[in-house]
Motif scaffolding. Structure first.
Motif, PDB file in Angstrom:
ATOM      1  N   ASN A  50     -18.617 -30.815 -37.179  1.00  0.00           N
ATOM      2  CA  ASN A  50     -18.098 -31.601 -38.292  1.00  0.00           C
ATOM      3  C   ASN A  50     -19.136 -32.657 -38.666  1.00  0.00           C
ATOM      4  O   ASN A  50     -20.156 -32.797 -37.978  1.00  0.00           O
ATOM      5  CB  ASN A  50     -16.776 -32.262 -37.886  1.00  0.00           C
ATOM      6  CG  ASN A  50     -15.727 -31.233 -37.515  1.00  0.00           C
ATOM      7  OD1 ASN A  50     -15.480 -30.292 -38.265  1.00  0.00           O
ATOM      8  ND2 ASN A  50     -15.112 -31.394 -36.351  1.00  0.00           N
ATOM      9  N   GLU A  51     -18.859 -33.410 -39.727  1.00  0.00           N
ATOM     10  CA  GLU A  51     -19.812 -34.428 -40.167  1.00  0.00           C
ATOM     11  C   GLU A  51     -20.094 -35.477 -39.090  1.00  0.00           C
ATOM     12  O   GLU A  51     -21.195 -36.014 -39.019  1.00  0.00           O
ATOM     13  CB  GLU A  51     -19.325 -35.107 -41.443  1.00  0.00           C
ATOM     14  CG  GLU A  51     -19.489 -34.210 -42.663  1.00  0.00           C
ATOM     15  CD  GLU A  51     -19.125 -34.917 -43.943  1.00  0.00           C
ATOM     16  OE1 GLU A  51     -19.313 -36.148 -44.023  1.00  0.00           O
ATOM     17  OE2 GLU A  51     -18.657 -34.232 -44.864  1.00  0.00           O
ATOM     18  N   ASP A  52     -19.096 -35.768 -38.243  1.00  0.00           N
ATOM     19  CA  ASP A  52     -19.283 -36.759 -37.179  1.00  0.00           C
ATOM     20  C   ASP A  52     -19.882 -36.131 -35.914  1.00  0.00           C
ATOM     21  O   ASP A  52     -19.931 -36.754 -34.866  1.00  0.00           O
ATOM     22  CB  ASP A  52     -17.972 -37.465 -36.854  1.00  0.00           C
ATOM     23  CG  ASP A  52     -16.906 -36.531 -36.291  1.00  0.00           C
ATOM     24  OD1 ASP A  52     -17.129 -35.290 -36.265  1.00  0.00           O
ATOM     25  OD2 ASP A  52     -15.847 -37.036 -35.887  1.00  0.00           O
ATOM     26  N   MET A  53     -20.322 -34.886 -36.027  1.00  0.00           N
ATOM     27  CA  MET A  53     -20.965 -34.123 -34.951  1.00  0.00           C
ATOM     28  C   MET A  53     -20.013 -33.771 -33.802  1.00  0.00           C
ATOM     29  O   MET A  53     -20.448 -33.461 -32.705  1.00  0.00           O
ATOM     30  CB  MET A  53     -22.220 -34.832 -34.418  1.00  0.00           C
ATOM     31  CG  MET A  53     -23.351 -34.846 -35.425  1.00  0.00           C
ATOM     32  SD  MET A  53     -23.787 -33.211 -36.049  1.00  0.00           S
ATOM     33  CE  MET A  53     -24.502 -32.465 -34.598  1.00  0.00           C
ATOM     34  N   THR A  54     -18.721 -33.759 -34.067  1.00  0.00           N
ATOM     35  CA  THR A  54     -17.775 -33.196 -33.107  1.00  0.00           C
ATOM     36  C   THR A  54     -17.704 -31.691 -33.376  1.00  0.00           C
ATOM     37  O   THR A  54     -17.908 -31.248 -34.508  1.00  0.00           O
ATOM     38  CB  THR A  54     -16.375 -33.830 -33.250  1.00  0.00           C
ATOM     39  OG1 THR A  54     -15.927 -33.656 -34.603  1.00  0.00           O
ATOM     40  CG2 THR A  54     -16.398 -35.302 -32.871  1.00  0.00           C
TER      41      THR A  54
END
Length: 147
Positions: free
Chosen positions: A8-12
């Motif tokens: 995801n955008e938050d790198m999760t």
């Protein structure tokens, strides 16, 4: 595909996207201890994220991405619950095929970790430990990256 496609955008990790790839979804059918290889993989990825956070590795850094993908792909070649060299070789070939569009150095670091993991687990079970250590030292990832 590229590594970032699985985040995801938050790198999760984007588990829905990951499970849309048959090589990952098929891991749900492979038994591993009290669950599946996919359950184990998910736990390993979550643990890796915590370790990288404790080490203050930025999630924008290539090292973060490589280590998270190493955790995600480490058992991608498993067809049974047993550890063997074939699963590492199969896994590295799968990674190379899936992530052909990734930066070659990053892709090969992950492929090397995946290929070498079974040897790391089994090398102390036999009298070939030194030969095995030498063999895995020839790759693209340091042993430190694999601990």
């Amino acid at each position: 595909m590229k590594f970032k496609d699985f985040f995801n955008e938050d790198m999760t990790p984007n588990w829905k996207k990951i499970l849309s790839v048959k090589e990952f979804s098929s891991l749900k059918c492979v038994k591993y201890k009290d669950g599946s290889v996919f359950d184990h993989t998910k736990s390993t990825v979550e643990h890796m994220a915590k370790e990288l956070d404790m080490l203050s590795v930025s999630n924008t850094d290539d090292t973060y991405l490589v280590m998270m993908m190493g955790a995600l792909c480490h058992d991608i070649g498993k067809k049974t619950e047993h550890i063997d060299g074939e699963s590492g070789i199969n896994g590295s070939n799968i990674c190379r095929r899936l992530f052909y569009d990734e930066k070659v150095f990053n892709r090969e670091r992950v492929c090397y970790m995946v290929k070498s993991l079974p040897y790391m687990w089994t090398m102390f079970d036999n009298d070939m430990a030194i030969r095995t250590l030498i063999r895995i030292s020839w790759g693209h990832a340091s042993v430190k990256d694999m601990e």
